[in-house]
Design a protein around this motif. Structure first.
Motif, PDB file in Angstrom:
ATOM      1  N   TYR A  17       0.813  -1.217   0.000  1.00 44.40           N
ATOM      2  CA  TYR A  17       0.000   0.000   0.000  1.00 44.40           C
ATOM      3  C   TYR A  17       0.850   1.274   0.000  1.00 44.40           C
ATOM      4  CZ  TYR A  17      -4.461  -2.369   0.410  1.00 44.40           C
ATOM      5  OH  TYR A  17      -5.582  -3.128   0.150  1.00 44.40           O
ATOM      6  N   GLN A  18       2.126   1.138  -0.268  1.00 47.72           N
ATOM      7  CA  GLN A  18       3.053   2.263  -0.351  1.00 47.72           C
ATOM      8  C   GLN A  18       2.941   3.194   0.854  1.00 47.72           C
ATOM      9  OE1 GLN A  18       2.114   3.823  -4.269  1.00 47.72           O
ATOM     10  NE2 GLN A  18       3.531   2.380  -5.209  1.00 47.72           N
ATOM     11  N   GLY A  19       2.848   2.568   2.043  1.00 47.15           N
ATOM     12  CA  GLY A  19       2.866   3.326   3.276  1.00 47.15           C
ATOM     13  C   GLY A  19       1.519   3.754   3.823  1.00 47.15           C
ATOM     14  N   THR A  20       0.456   3.624   3.028  1.00 41.91           N
ATOM     15  CA  THR A  20      -0.859   4.082   3.470  1.00 41.91           C
ATOM     16  C   THR A  20      -1.871   2.944   3.405  1.00 41.91           C
ATOM     17  OG1 THR A  20      -0.321   6.259   2.569  1.00 41.91           O
ATOM     18  CG2 THR A  20      -2.600   5.890   3.207  1.00 41.91           C
ATOM     19  N   VAL A  21      -1.861   2.094   4.422  1.00 39.21           N
ATOM     20  CA  VAL A  21      -2.794   0.966   4.507  1.00 39.21           C
ATOM     21  C   VAL A  21      -4.157   1.504   4.927  1.00 39.21           C
ATOM     22  CG1 VAL A  21      -3.260  -1.238   5.653  1.00 39.21           C
ATOM     23  CG2 VAL A  21      -0.910  -0.596   5.098  1.00 39.21           C
ATOM     24  N   TYR A  50      -8.335  -1.265  -2.557  1.00 36.22           N
ATOM     25  CA  TYR A  50      -7.285  -1.970  -3.287  1.00 36.22           C
ATOM     26  C   TYR A  50      -6.110  -1.007  -3.468  1.00 36.22           C
ATOM     27  CZ  TYR A  50      -5.385  -5.373  -6.542  1.00 36.22           C
ATOM     28  OH  TYR A  50      -4.596  -6.317  -7.143  1.00 36.22           O
ATOM     29  N   PRO A  51      -4.866  -1.493  -3.454  1.00 36.48           N
ATOM     30  CA  PRO A  51      -3.726  -0.572  -3.604  1.00 36.48           C
ATOM     31  C   PRO A  51      -3.722   0.136  -4.953  1.00 36.48           C
ATOM     32  CG  PRO A  51      -2.986  -2.871  -3.521  1.00 36.48           C
ATOM     33  CD  PRO A  51      -4.459  -2.877  -3.293  1.00 36.48           C
ATOM     34  N   ALA A  52      -3.299   1.382  -4.937  1.00 40.69           N
ATOM     35  CA  ALA A  52      -3.230   2.175  -6.171  1.00 40.69           C
ATOM     36  C   ALA A  52      -2.286   1.538  -7.184  1.00 40.69           C
ATOM     37  CB  ALA A  52      -2.788   3.597  -5.850  1.00 40.69           C
ATOM     38  N   VAL A  53      -1.172   0.990  -6.694  1.00 42.51           N
ATOM     39  CA  VAL A  53      -0.221   0.296  -7.554  1.00 42.51           C
ATOM     40  C   VAL A  53      -0.026  -1.094  -6.956  1.00 42.51           C
ATOM     41  CG1 VAL A  53       2.084   0.294  -8.554  1.00 42.51           C
ATOM     42  CG2 VAL A  53       0.922   2.474  -8.130  1.00 42.51           C
ATOM     43  N   ALA A  54      -0.762  -2.056  -7.501  1.00 42.22           N
ATOM     44  CA  ALA A  54      -0.712  -3.427  -6.991  1.00 42.22           C
ATOM     45  C   ALA A  54       0.517  -4.159  -7.523  1.00 42.22           C
ATOM     46  CB  ALA A  54      -1.976  -4.178  -7.414  1.00 42.22           C
ATOM     47  N   HIS A  61      -3.277 -10.936 -13.109  1.00 44.43           N
ATOM     48  CA  HIS A  61      -4.449 -11.787 -12.881  1.00 44.43           C
ATOM     49  C   HIS A  61      -5.747 -10.988 -12.807  1.00 44.43           C
ATOM     50  CE1 HIS A  61      -1.544 -14.849 -12.438  1.00 44.43           C
ATOM     51  NE2 HIS A  61      -2.122 -15.583 -11.528  1.00 44.43           N
ATOM     52  N   GLY A  62      -5.652  -9.676 -12.795  1.00 42.56           N
ATOM     53  CA  GLY A  62      -6.838  -8.828 -12.731  1.00 42.56           C
ATOM     54  C   GLY A  62      -7.511  -8.810 -11.365  1.00 42.56           C
ATOM     55  N   TYR A  63      -6.756  -9.074 -10.329  1.00 45.30           N
ATOM     56  CA  TYR A  63      -7.322  -9.084  -8.979  1.00 45.30           C
ATOM     57  C   TYR A  63      -7.830  -7.695  -8.593  1.00 45.30           C
ATOM     58  CZ  TYR A  63      -4.790 -13.534  -8.541  1.00 45.30           C
ATOM     59  OH  TYR A  63      -4.313 -14.800  -8.711  1.00 45.30           O
ATOM     60  N   ARG A 131     -13.539  -1.910  -6.026  1.00 45.95           N
ATOM     61  CA  ARG A 131     -14.009  -0.886  -5.102  1.00 45.95           C
ATOM     62  C   ARG A 131     -13.221   0.406  -5.184  1.00 45.95           C
ATOM     63  NH1 ARG A 131     -14.256  -4.677  -0.003  1.00 45.95           N
ATOM     64  NH2 ARG A 131     -12.412  -5.437  -0.983  1.00 45.95           N
ATOM     65  N   THR A 132     -12.000   0.330  -5.645  1.00 46.01           N
ATOM     66  CA  THR A 132     -11.221   1.566  -5.779  1.00 46.01           C
ATOM     67  C   THR A 132     -10.321   1.432  -6.994  1.00 46.01           C
ATOM     68  OG1 THR A 132      -9.585   0.766  -4.191  1.00 46.01           O
ATOM     69  CG2 THR A 132     -11.302   2.224  -3.330  1.00 46.01           C
ATOM     70  N   ALA A 133      -9.051   1.306  -6.780  1.00 46.11           N
ATOM     71  CA  ALA A 133      -8.106   1.247  -7.894  1.00 46.11           C
ATOM     72  C   ALA A 133      -8.284  -0.042  -8.691  1.00 46.11           C
ATOM     73  CB  ALA A 133      -6.671   1.334  -7.364  1.00 46.11           C
ATOM     74  N   SER A 134      -7.794  -0.042  -9.911  1.00 45.03           N
ATOM     75  CA  SER A 134      -7.896  -1.262 -10.719  1.00 45.03           C
ATOM     76  C   SER A 134      -6.853  -2.266 -10.278  1.00 45.03           C
ATOM     77  CB  SER A 134      -7.685  -0.918 -12.199  1.00 45.03           C
ATOM     78  OG  SER A 134      -6.382  -0.423 -12.372  1.00 45.03           O
ATOM     79  N   GLY A 135      -7.042  -3.462 -10.619  1.00 43.87           N
ATOM     80  CA  GLY A 135      -6.081  -4.475 -10.264  1.00 43.87           C
ATOM     81  C   GLY A 135      -6.764  -5.706  -9.735  1.00 43.87           C
TER      82      GLY A 135
END
Length: 139
Positions: A17-21, A50-54, A61-63, A131-135
């Motif tokens: 989560y690049q520091g922001t869980v 979901y993390p901005a950069v997964a 896998h498109g999770y 729910r938020t970012a793609s991935g």
């Protein structure tokens, strides 16, 4: 104090989560388990964001959902009231002389006191409701 700072091993999750869980508000709870070894309480739930950069593997896998298993060890006390097949609510951790966890949903209330908490597993899967970012299944 963030909830991850009250766990013994937050590094992997914090890194993803690049520091922001995200806070444990509006999480979908999949499992509540008790184990006499430890004794332990386990909570398995989906994080609300979901993390901005997964991680690349998750992207390929498109999770779209991150799932965490949080384990409370040295369990001293636990109280569970109600249960349901659809559990969505908030998890609150408070550090004092011991670690107190409270889970609150429309149909369930759980409170417990333990010595410590650790992230037993972190994975991702395709839930199909981004729910938020793609991935976003197990990764």
């Amino acid at each position: 104090m963030t909830w991850t700072s009250m766990t013994q091993n937050p590094e992997g999750l914090v890194s993803v989560y690049q520091g922001t869980v995200p806070p444990l508000v509006g999480v979908r709870i999949h499992a509540v388990s008790l184990d006499r070894d430890g004794p332990r309480l386990g909570l398995r739930f989906d994080l609300p964001e979901y993390p901005a950069v997964a991680p690349k593997k998750w992207q390929l896998h498109g999770y779209d959902t991150v799932q965490v298993e949080l384990v409370f060890s040295g369990l001293r006390d636990v109280e569970l009231r109600g249960f349901s097949t659809q559990l969505s609510g908030d998890i609150d951790l408070v550090r004092g002389k011991a670690l107190t966890v409270s889970v609150s949903t429309d149909s369930m209330r759980l409170s417990a006191v333990a010595e410590s908490a650790y992230i037993a597993k972190m994975s991702a899967y395709l839930n199909g409701t981004a729910r938020t970012a793609s991935g976003g299944s197990e990764g």
